[in-house]
Design a protein around this motif. Sequence first.
Motif, PDB file in Angstrom:
ATOM      1  N   CYS A 139      88.989  -4.050  94.993  1.00 36.70           N
ATOM      2  CA  CYS A 139      88.492  -3.674  93.666  1.00 36.70           C
ATOM      3  C   CYS A 139      87.588  -2.449  93.710  1.00 36.70           C
ATOM      4  O   CYS A 139      86.887  -2.204  94.696  1.00 36.70           O
ATOM      5  N   ASP A 140      87.618  -1.705  92.622  1.00 39.94           N
ATOM      6  CA  ASP A 140      86.700  -0.598  92.451  1.00 39.94           C
ATOM      7  C   ASP A 140      85.377  -1.131  91.913  1.00 39.94           C
ATOM      8  O   ASP A 140      85.337  -2.128  91.196  1.00 39.94           O
ATOM      9  N   SER A 196      83.904  -2.571  86.768  1.00 46.13           N
ATOM     10  CA  SER A 196      85.073  -2.657  87.642  1.00 46.13           C
ATOM     11  C   SER A 196      86.326  -2.896  86.818  1.00 46.13           C
ATOM     12  O   SER A 196      86.331  -3.705  85.892  1.00 46.13           O
ATOM     13  N   GLU A 197      87.394  -2.188  87.195  1.00 46.88           N
ATOM     14  CA  GLU A 197      88.676  -2.393  86.526  1.00 46.88           C
ATOM     15  C   GLU A 197      89.289  -3.741  86.888  1.00 46.88           C
ATOM     16  O   GLU A 197      90.228  -4.191  86.235  1.00 46.88           O
ATOM     17  N   CYS A 198      88.759  -4.399  87.915  1.00 44.10           N
ATOM     18  CA  CYS A 198      89.242  -5.728  88.284  1.00 44.10           C
ATOM     19  C   CYS A 198      88.746  -6.801  87.322  1.00 44.10           C
ATOM     20  O   CYS A 198      89.327  -7.889  87.260  1.00 44.10           O
ATOM     21  N   GLU A 199      87.658  -6.514  86.610  1.00 43.06           N
ATOM     22  CA  GLU A 199      87.054  -7.535  85.762  1.00 43.06           C
ATOM     23  C   GLU A 199      87.586  -7.468  84.332  1.00 43.06           C
ATOM     24  O   GLU A 199      87.747  -6.392  83.769  1.00 43.06           O
ATOM     25  N   PRO A 200      87.840  -8.628  83.725  1.00 45.88           N
ATOM     26  CA  PRO A 200      88.383  -8.680  82.369  1.00 45.88           C
ATOM     27  C   PRO A 200      87.281  -8.685  81.318  1.00 45.88           C
ATOM     28  O   PRO A 200      86.079  -8.667  81.624  1.00 45.88           O
ATOM     29  N   GLY A 230      79.727  -6.641  86.389  1.00 49.98           N
ATOM     30  CA  GLY A 230      78.834  -7.677  86.883  1.00 49.98           C
ATOM     31  C   GLY A 230      77.598  -7.081  87.510  1.00 49.98           C
ATOM     32  O   GLY A 230      77.148  -5.998  87.120  1.00 49.98           O
ATOM     33  N   VAL A 231      77.076  -7.789  88.522  1.00 49.61           N
ATOM     34  CA  VAL A 231      75.862  -7.381  89.226  1.00 49.61           C
ATOM     35  C   VAL A 231      76.158  -7.246  90.709  1.00 49.61           C
ATOM     36  O   VAL A 231      76.807  -8.115  91.301  1.00 49.61           O
ATOM     37  N   ALA A 232      75.697  -6.135  91.296  1.00 48.07           N
ATOM     38  CA  ALA A 232      75.640  -5.999  92.752  1.00 48.07           C
ATOM     39  C   ALA A 232      74.211  -6.346  93.146  1.00 48.07           C
ATOM     40  O   ALA A 232      73.254  -5.729  92.669  1.00 48.07           O
ATOM     41  N   LEU A 233      74.068  -7.358  93.999  1.00 47.87           N
ATOM     42  CA  LEU A 233      72.746  -7.880  94.328  1.00 47.87           C
ATOM     43  C   LEU A 233      72.358  -7.456  95.750  1.00 47.87           C
ATOM     44  O   LEU A 233      73.150  -7.612  96.690  1.00 47.87           O
TER      45      LEU A 233
END
Length: 273
Positions: A64-65, A91-95, A102-105
């Motif tokens: 995923c990007d 991200s293009e993977c997320e609907p 989302g979040v990068a933690l």
Amino acid sequence: MRTLTIAIALLSAVLAPALGVLFIMSPARAEDSDHALLATFCASANIKGSTCTRAKSYPGGRACDVKLTTEHYAGRFLAASSALLVVNYESECEPHATDFGGVALFEQDGKATRFLRFLPGAQGHDCIVVAKDTQQDVLICTVGHMGQGIVESAVARMEFSSKPGKRIEITPDFLLRAEDAVSAYGANVVTCNEGPKYFGLSNLAAGPRRNTVAVDVDYADDEIIRTACGEGFPKSKELYYDLQAGEAFVPEGSERKKRFIIDLVTGKAAPAN
């Protein structure tokens, strides 16, 4: 107290990619800082500006990007732990269900920043970091979702919790909710035998006292609901909803707007004096 968006752009890095660790050394431009954060989970060849075209360890093992946004928030969100860095991503993977990101933690320990995990759908916006006590901070955000023309929004305390396997989860604790149905129905709808109805939330900031936050609220108070359910407001030209028994329309522009104070201890919200 203004919104505390963490200025990661003021830091540069020397990397130890094998360990997935970022060492902060000196001031740098925003794109350099993004590159340093991306390098903790992305091969250098896959980094393009603020985007990783193929992120490692993405949920489900997918290729995923991940594009980092400008929303960065840092604080001690878990008691007796290192500071955490929360970075929103797209991200293009997320609907649509996860609002396309989302979040990068990350965990910050002294001069090192370590990537922890991706949390799709866990992002808040226009967040503020406030002190809960001398040991811990609280992340308060506006969150929302639009479906079929109805915009749901809320002020939420983002609850951080440790799970087995040293995983950290983020769960929203909703403090104040609102729903705007103008795009779906042509006007907002209130229930006549219920109390105030909140339509929109904006301008989240720290409150006037410790453990409080403030937010602008578009809403129908008891007087507006009585008017809507009595003589009624002038009808909008285009309405797309068949009222149920005990419901009434409140056209756009007829709502009130006030600054509300939310007590983070009791969870109660009330108009500011």
